[in-house]
Design an enzyme around this catalytic site. Sequence first.
Site, PDB file in Angstrom:
ATOM      1  CG  HIS A  73    -118.935  57.510  -1.288  1.00 38.05           C
ATOM      2  ND1 HIS A  73    -118.528  56.655  -2.280  1.00 38.05           N
ATOM      3  CD2 HIS A  73    -119.438  58.586  -1.908  1.00 38.05           C
ATOM      4  CE1 HIS A  73    -118.774  57.217  -3.453  1.00 38.05           C
ATOM      5  NE2 HIS A  73    -119.322  58.381  -3.259  1.00 38.05           N
ATOM      6  CG  ASP A  75    -113.883  53.481   3.686  1.00 40.17           C
ATOM      7  OD1 ASP A  75    -113.169  54.479   3.543  1.00 40.17           O
ATOM      8  OD2 ASP A  75    -113.876  52.502   2.920  1.00 40.17           O
ATOM      9  CD  GLU A 172    -113.562  54.235  -3.004  1.00 39.49           C
ATOM     10  OE1 GLU A 172    -114.619  54.278  -3.652  1.00 39.49           O
ATOM     11  OE2 GLU A 172    -112.785  55.209  -2.929  1.00 39.49           O
ATOM     12  CG  HIS A 199    -107.333  54.544  -2.627  1.00 39.29           C
ATOM     13  ND1 HIS A 199    -106.447  54.756  -1.591  1.00 39.29           N
ATOM     14  CD2 HIS A 199    -108.547  54.918  -2.164  1.00 39.29           C
ATOM     15  CE1 HIS A 199    -107.103  55.247  -0.560  1.00 39.29           C
ATOM     16  NE2 HIS A 199    -108.375  55.345  -0.867  1.00 39.29           N
ATOM     17  CG  HIS A 245    -108.310  58.643  -3.967  1.00 44.14           C
ATOM     18  ND1 HIS A 245    -107.346  58.763  -2.980  1.00 44.14           N
ATOM     19  CD2 HIS A 245    -109.473  58.451  -3.315  1.00 44.14           C
ATOM     20  CE1 HIS A 245    -107.919  58.646  -1.796  1.00 44.14           C
ATOM     21  NE2 HIS A 245    -109.201  58.451  -1.957  1.00 44.14           N
ATOM     22  CG  HIS A 266    -113.972  60.773  -1.208  1.00 41.24           C
ATOM     23  ND1 HIS A 266    -114.220  59.857  -2.198  1.00 41.24           N
ATOM     24  CD2 HIS A 266    -112.787  60.422  -0.665  1.00 41.24           C
ATOM     25  CE1 HIS A 266    -113.233  58.997  -2.252  1.00 41.24           C
ATOM     26  NE2 HIS A 266    -112.344  59.308  -1.342  1.00 41.24           N
ATOM     27  CG  ASP A 335    -112.574  61.052   3.386  1.00 37.85           C
ATOM     28  OD1 ASP A 335    -111.511  61.594   3.079  1.00 37.85           O
ATOM     29  OD2 ASP A 335    -112.683  59.816   3.533  1.00 37.85           O
TER      30      ASP A 335
END
Lengths: 352, 345
Positions: A73, A75, A172, A199, A245, A266, A335
């Site tokens: 993943h 970001d 997300e 999230h 999450h 994650h 992450d």
Amino acid sequence: MPYAPPPRPSLDSLPQTVSGSDWDVCVLRSSAQGTALGSNSNIRPFGMSDKCGDAFAGRPDQYAAVRSNAVPHNDLALQLRRYFSNNLTAVDLYTLTKTNTNINKLKEGNVGAQLWSAYVLCASQKKDAVRLTLEQIDVIKRICRKYPEFELVSSAKAMSISDKIACLISVEGGHSIDSSLAALRMFYELGVRSMSLTHNCHTPWAKSAVAGSGNQNDKTASLTQFGKEVVLEMNRLGMIIDLSHTAVDTAEMVLKLSKAPVIFSHSSAFALCKHPRNVPDKLLRLVKIKESLVMVNFYPDFVACQKLANISRVADHFDYIKKIAGYKSIGIGGDYDGASRSRRCVKISCTN
Amino acid sequence: MTQNTGETQQLWSAYVLCASQKKDAVRLTLEQIDVIKRICRKYPEFELVSSAKAMSISDKIACLISVEGGHSIDSSLAALRMFYELGVRSMSLTHNCHTPWAKSAVAGSGNQNDKTASLTQFGKEVVLEMNRLGMIIDLSHTAVDTAEMVLKLSKAPVIFSHSSAFALCKHPRNVPDKLLRLVKIKESLVMVNFYPDFVACQKLANISRVADHFDYIKKIAGYKSIGIGGDYDGASRFPQGLEDVSKYPALIEELLKRNWLEKELKAVLRNNFLRVFFRVEEVKQELKNLPPSEEEIPYQEVQNSCRLNLKNPFPSMNKSQRKGVAPIFITISTIITSITVQHFN
């Protein structure tokens, strides 16, 4: 489905120095949103980071083993928003140093695919989350079209045969669809192939792990009737459901309800660190039954329940999940990029 | 609302209320795009198309999606691009409300104090981005000065998807002669609206009155500048004899009586729109080396309570603000609160 990498080779010989953790408090971060602004990250093989020593130097065979299996993943899209307002003309993605990710590093890291995260702040829920999400999807597509090293994909097959860095788009947090199945469908048509149900904020139809954590008065429904519709519509569309999450009870309901396997993109093992973002044993057993996936998060607060951690502690989670759920249930979550903009390598080995 | 471009084509309008501007217009628009796609996939008589070529060769009722009002993109070029990727091929710059970057015909009509800009810098970016994407610009509902600026600025021909001739009925939704002349020069298109309030400036009308608009626009701008707007399922009333989408032949009969040639009628029914659409796509090709526009609308032009300020999304959490202001604020608020409490006690 993302790849589930095979078990890692022995890591004992890798350096285990730990940097002083200095989680830069990003100006957009807020305690109301939980620990991490962006939940997904730029994963790289153990021992690697932008500013850190090359732990794989001299181990080309381990490089090769990683290349074909890593589906991290990322970001980066969030960082592009934060630092550049999605202005790609201001960015040279080959050499960008403000972020953990750039193309040169992806190549060094032998990364074969990225699950790009289209994340928008929980603060935009009930405001302009939908538009902001479209903007993140847009910037991901622009990156992946602008640079020839990337290839936008939207199917498992395309991902498996791509000889470039395959780009998959994920959203997300369910707040991005603003409780609209039509919006979900349109995201799918735009190429989104994975979505986290929450999230660090509840949606009107699903519960977040962090948002209600420790609050006895939080009577938020784990998964409403509409939430079940979201799950089934995602199954019908062929969109991967991501339970990182989400609250444990929500995740449990979804694991039982979903007709397709799901992922925790994650999250780590609750038994080793009792953090609400982690996956308790009862869910790990369900993950095994449902042939789903837990992609281990490296964030020290999640792997060690403290600010510092080392490779061994992270590996403990791999061992533990393998023990409870089997090696087929494990992936790499990482992450990195989502949690901090620190230029120091926070989690793994680092020579700085 | 649908605007008919011919017997076998429909420009399906994804319209959301102006009341949703600065609220959830984007999501509502996605829902409208979704429902259009579902209709066009569900019924075998329809075929979703997104190119001029597909439209021209389709042997079904070709469905083209249009967005009815720039408020749907919430001042975001990325949203515009994503609508394009979803198949939207036409957008009206405004509906009956101004956007932060363009002026509506009806919203400001007759109001001398309305100082809304006709087309802001960002509005020009919208126009150019639509050219770059190959999305048809629709000027129905936009103010005359806005339409004039856009006609001059746009590199591709544009349309008025459902407007009639101002000279025959002085309604702000209609197209005045100076714009008709520009339409001719720019090889653009005015698709005649049938709504009695626009064709006759009154509640009732007949086919003849509608045909008058066709004749008039042909006189000023040529037959290549005309199309059929209709406005079925959008307007509330229709002229006698033109009550629904099955009545087009009646209009054609009237035009034939007025000595319209076959090639002129074919142009009105189909070829003019296709010509515009093909040309819009050619311009897209000509602009293919242009990167996607990254222009952002200035925050002060668009700020509202439903739009997160990304430069400062948590103003209450800003520590530096809190340090200086908080003690004073707390003191004052305490005083006010205690006074209020005493008052109400």
